[in-house]
Motif scaffolding. Structure first.
Motif, PDB file in Angstrom:
ATOM      1  N   SER A   1      -3.552  -2.708  10.685  1.00 42.68           N
ATOM      2  CA  SER A   1      -2.609  -3.800  10.904  1.00 42.68           C
ATOM      3  C   SER A   1      -2.493  -4.082  12.390  1.00 42.68           C
ATOM      4  O   SER A   1      -2.571  -3.173  13.219  1.00 42.68           O
ATOM      5  N   GLY A   2      -2.268  -5.335  12.713  1.00 49.81           N
ATOM      6  CA  GLY A   2      -2.049  -5.723  14.100  1.00 49.81           C
ATOM      7  C   GLY A   2      -0.594  -5.533  14.513  1.00 49.81           C
ATOM      8  O   GLY A   2      -0.222  -5.834  15.644  1.00 49.81           O
ATOM      9  N   ARG A   3       0.235  -5.035  13.606  1.00 48.05           N
ATOM     10  CA  ARG A   3       1.664  -4.838  13.852  1.00 48.05           C
ATOM     11  C   ARG A   3       2.002  -3.360  13.772  1.00 48.05           C
ATOM     12  O   ARG A   3       1.205  -2.548  13.315  1.00 48.05           O
ATOM     13  N   GLY A   4       3.220  -3.021  14.161  1.00 46.95           N
ATOM     14  CA  GLY A   4       3.691  -1.646  14.076  1.00 46.95           C
ATOM     15  C   GLY A   4       4.074  -1.277  12.650  1.00 46.95           C
ATOM     16  O   GLY A   4       4.001  -2.089  11.725  1.00 46.95           O
ATOM     17  N   LEU A   5       4.508  -0.044  12.463  1.00 51.47           N
ATOM     18  CA  LEU A   5       4.852   0.453  11.132  1.00 51.47           C
ATOM     19  C   LEU A   5       5.986  -0.340  10.506  1.00 51.47           C
ATOM     20  O   LEU A   5       5.886  -0.779   9.355  1.00 51.47           O
ATOM     21  N   ARG A   6       7.066  -0.542  11.227  1.00 50.62           N
ATOM     22  CA  ARG A   6       8.231  -1.232  10.660  1.00 50.62           C
ATOM     23  C   ARG A   6       7.889  -2.677  10.290  1.00 50.62           C
ATOM     24  O   ARG A   6       8.192  -3.126   9.193  1.00 50.62           O
ATOM     25  N   ASP A   7       7.248  -3.395  11.204  1.00 47.06           N
ATOM     26  CA  ASP A   7       6.880  -4.790  10.920  1.00 47.06           C
ATOM     27  C   ASP A   7       5.904  -4.896   9.749  1.00 47.06           C
ATOM     28  O   ASP A   7       6.026  -5.777   8.904  1.00 47.06           O
ATOM     29  N   THR A   8       4.931  -3.998   9.706  1.00 44.55           N
ATOM     30  CA  THR A   8       3.961  -4.013   8.602  1.00 44.55           C
ATOM     31  C   THR A   8       4.650  -3.685   7.285  1.00 44.55           C
ATOM     32  O   THR A   8       4.418  -4.348   6.269  1.00 44.55           O
ATOM     33  N   SER A   9       5.515  -2.668   7.290  1.00 43.11           N
ATOM     34  CA  SER A   9       6.246  -2.283   6.075  1.00 43.11           C
ATOM     35  C   SER A   9       7.129  -3.428   5.591  1.00 43.11           C
ATOM     36  O   SER A   9       7.174  -3.727   4.387  1.00 43.11           O
ATOM     37  N   ASP A  10       7.834  -4.073   6.513  1.00 45.50           N
ATOM     38  CA  ASP A  10       8.692  -5.209   6.145  1.00 45.50           C
ATOM     39  C   ASP A  10       7.865  -6.354   5.565  1.00 45.50           C
ATOM     40  O   ASP A  10       8.261  -6.989   4.589  1.00 45.50           O
ATOM     41  N   PHE A  11       6.712  -6.629   6.158  1.00 48.54           N
ATOM     42  CA  PHE A  11       5.839  -7.696   5.675  1.00 48.54           C
ATOM     43  C   PHE A  11       5.370  -7.395   4.254  1.00 48.54           C
ATOM     44  O   PHE A  11       5.420  -8.261   3.369  1.00 48.54           O
ATOM     45  N   VAL A  12       4.903  -6.161   4.016  1.00 51.81           N
ATOM     46  CA  VAL A  12       4.420  -5.776   2.688  1.00 51.81           C
ATOM     47  C   VAL A  12       5.563  -5.861   1.672  1.00 51.81           C
ATOM     48  O   VAL A  12       5.382  -6.384   0.570  1.00 51.81           O
ATOM     49  N   ALA A  13       6.752  -5.383   2.037  1.00 50.88           N
ATOM     50  CA  ALA A  13       7.906  -5.420   1.121  1.00 50.88           C
ATOM     51  C   ALA A  13       8.232  -6.865   0.728  1.00 50.88           C
ATOM     52  O   ALA A  13       8.448  -7.156  -0.462  1.00 50.88           O
ATOM     53  N   LYS A  14       8.256  -7.764   1.695  1.00 52.21           N
ATOM     54  CA  LYS A  14       8.547  -9.173   1.409  1.00 52.21           C
ATOM     55  C   LYS A  14       7.456  -9.800   0.552  1.00 52.21           C
ATOM     56  O   LYS A  14       7.743 -10.601  -0.342  1.00 52.21           O
ATOM     57  N   GLU A  15       6.217  -9.439   0.802  1.00 50.75           N
ATOM     58  CA  GLU A  15       5.106  -9.985   0.032  1.00 50.75           C
ATOM     59  C   GLU A  15       5.170  -9.501  -1.418  1.00 50.75           C
ATOM     60  O   GLU A  15       4.892 -10.267  -2.339  1.00 50.75           O
ATOM     61  N   LEU A  16       5.545  -8.246  -1.630  1.00 50.83           N
ATOM     62  CA  LEU A  16       5.677  -7.739  -2.993  1.00 50.83           C
ATOM     63  C   LEU A  16       6.764  -8.507  -3.750  1.00 50.83           C
ATOM     64  O   LEU A  16       6.575  -8.891  -4.907  1.00 50.83           O
ATOM     65  N   VAL A  17       7.898  -8.747  -3.097  1.00 49.12           N
ATOM     66  CA  VAL A  17       8.980  -9.515  -3.716  1.00 49.12           C
ATOM     67  C   VAL A  17       8.500 -10.931  -4.018  1.00 49.12           C
ATOM     68  O   VAL A  17       8.723 -11.454  -5.107  1.00 49.12           O
ATOM     69  N   ARG A  18       7.821 -11.553  -3.071  1.00 46.97           N
ATOM     70  CA  ARG A  18       7.314 -12.911  -3.244  1.00 46.97           C
ATOM     71  C   ARG A  18       6.371 -13.005  -4.437  1.00 46.97           C
ATOM     72  O   ARG A  18       6.393 -13.975  -5.189  1.00 46.97           O
ATOM     73  N   ARG A  19       5.565 -11.975  -4.639  1.00 48.56           N
ATOM     74  CA  ARG A  19       4.594 -11.963  -5.742  1.00 48.56           C
ATOM     75  C   ARG A  19       5.210 -11.509  -7.070  1.00 48.56           C
ATOM     76  O   ARG A  19       4.542 -11.509  -8.090  1.00 48.56           O
ATOM     77  N   GLY A  20       6.466 -11.070  -7.038  1.00 44.87           N
ATOM     78  CA  GLY A  20       7.124 -10.610  -8.258  1.00 44.87           C
ATOM     79  C   GLY A  20       6.669  -9.238  -8.707  1.00 44.87           C
ATOM     80  O   GLY A  20       6.766  -8.893  -9.880  1.00 44.87           O
ATOM     81  N   ILE A  21       6.184  -8.445  -7.763  1.00 43.90           N
ATOM     82  CA  ILE A  21       5.716  -7.089  -8.066  1.00 43.90           C
ATOM     83  C   ILE A  21       6.849  -6.117  -7.780  1.00 43.90           C
ATOM     84  O   ILE A  21       7.367  -6.056  -6.665  1.00 43.90           O
TER      85      ILE A  21
ATOM     86  N   THR B   1      -0.700  -4.069 -11.781  1.00 40.72           N
ATOM     87  CA  THR B   1      -1.335  -4.010 -10.458  1.00 40.72           C
ATOM     88  C   THR B   1      -2.527  -3.064 -10.505  1.00 40.72           C
ATOM     89  O   THR B   1      -2.469  -2.022 -11.155  1.00 40.72           O
ATOM     90  N   PRO B   2      -3.625  -3.408  -9.814  1.00 38.50           N
ATOM     91  CA  PRO B   2      -4.792  -2.526  -9.806  1.00 38.50           C
ATOM     92  C   PRO B   2      -4.563  -1.291  -8.926  1.00 38.50           C
ATOM     93  O   PRO B   2      -5.330  -0.353  -8.952  1.00 38.50           O
ATOM     94  N   TRP B   3      -3.496  -1.314  -8.159  1.00 36.02           N
ATOM     95  CA  TRP B   3      -3.168  -0.192  -7.285  1.00 36.02           C
ATOM     96  C   TRP B   3      -1.883   0.473  -7.775  1.00 36.02           C
ATOM     97  O   TRP B   3      -0.997  -0.166  -8.308  1.00 36.02           O
ATOM     98  N   LEU B   4      -1.825   1.783  -7.587  1.00 34.88           N
ATOM     99  CA  LEU B   4      -0.643   2.551  -7.959  1.00 34.88           C
ATOM    100  C   LEU B   4       0.330   2.611  -6.786  1.00 34.88           C
ATOM    101  O   LEU B   4       1.539   2.592  -6.976  1.00 34.88           O
ATOM    102  N   ALA B   5      -0.213   2.645  -5.575  1.00 35.76           N
ATOM    103  CA  ALA B   5       0.637   2.745  -4.388  1.00 35.76           C
ATOM    104  C   ALA B   5      -0.035   2.074  -3.198  1.00 35.76           C
ATOM    105  O   ALA B   5      -1.254   1.930  -3.154  1.00 35.76           O
ATOM    106  N   ILE B   6       0.809   1.670  -2.267  1.00 39.59           N
ATOM    107  CA  ILE B   6       0.345   1.200  -0.956  1.00 39.59           C
ATOM    108  C   ILE B   6       0.970   2.142   0.060  1.00 39.59           C
ATOM    109  O   ILE B   6       2.178   2.369   0.041  1.00 39.59           O
ATOM    110  N   HIS B   7       0.149   2.691   0.927  1.00 35.40           N
ATOM    111  CA  HIS B   7       0.641   3.553   1.998  1.00 35.40           C
ATOM    112  C   HIS B   7       0.439   2.825   3.320  1.00 35.40           C
ATOM    113  O   HIS B   7      -0.671   2.370   3.613  1.00 35.40           O
ATOM    114  N   VAL B   8       1.502   2.723   4.094  1.00 36.57           N
ATOM    115  CA  VAL B   8       1.432   2.174   5.448  1.00 36.57           C
ATOM    116  C   VAL B   8       1.678   3.361   6.363  1.00 36.57           C
ATOM    117  O   VAL B   8       2.729   3.990   6.320  1.00 36.57           O
TER     118      VAL B   8
END
Length: 115
Positions: free
Chosen positions: A42-62, A87-94
């Motif tokens: 990621s081009g971002r730090g841990l917090r920014d990347t985690s926040d982005f992924v969390a928002k994207e999951l909500v947006r996708r209804g996952i 989902t084809p993945w069980l977990a996402i690790h950042v």
């Protein structure tokens, strides 16, 4: 020449589903790239990347359970555990280590069909 071009187009069409299957079903933060080892960086730090992924999951209804961010032995980690069976993945690790923020998709185990 036309035959070679036609063969190339047919090959591209046949391989297209394979390429799209390899891509994650969620958007990743802008600036995310694949490094020489094949890791998503990621081009971002841990917090920014985690926040982005969390928002994207909500947006996708996952539905996913977020664990962290937390630190262990100099490594910072946020985990997203999928509660959506499709989902084809069980977990996402950042993961943040050595100044890099890495994103890993943990594949869901294939069902063997036996109880």
């Amino acid at each position: 020449m036309r035959g070679a071009m036609r063969a190339l187009i047919i090959l591209a069409v046949l391989l297209a589903p394979k390429i799209s299957d390899a891509e994650p079903e969620i958007r990743l933060p802008p600036g995310t790239r694949t490094d020489a080892q094949g890791q998503l960086v990621s081009g971002r730090g841990l917090r920014d990347t985690s926040d982005f992924v969390a928002k994207e999951l909500v947006r996708r209804g996952i539905t996913a359970e977020q664990i962290g961010p937390y630190g262990v032995r100099g490594i910072e980690l946020t985990r997203f555990l999928s509660r959506t069976p499709s989902t084809p993945w069980l977990a996402i690790h950042v993961l943040r280590t050595s100044g890099k923020t890495l994103i890993f998709f943990v594949p869901r185990a294939k069902s063997s069909g036996t109880p």
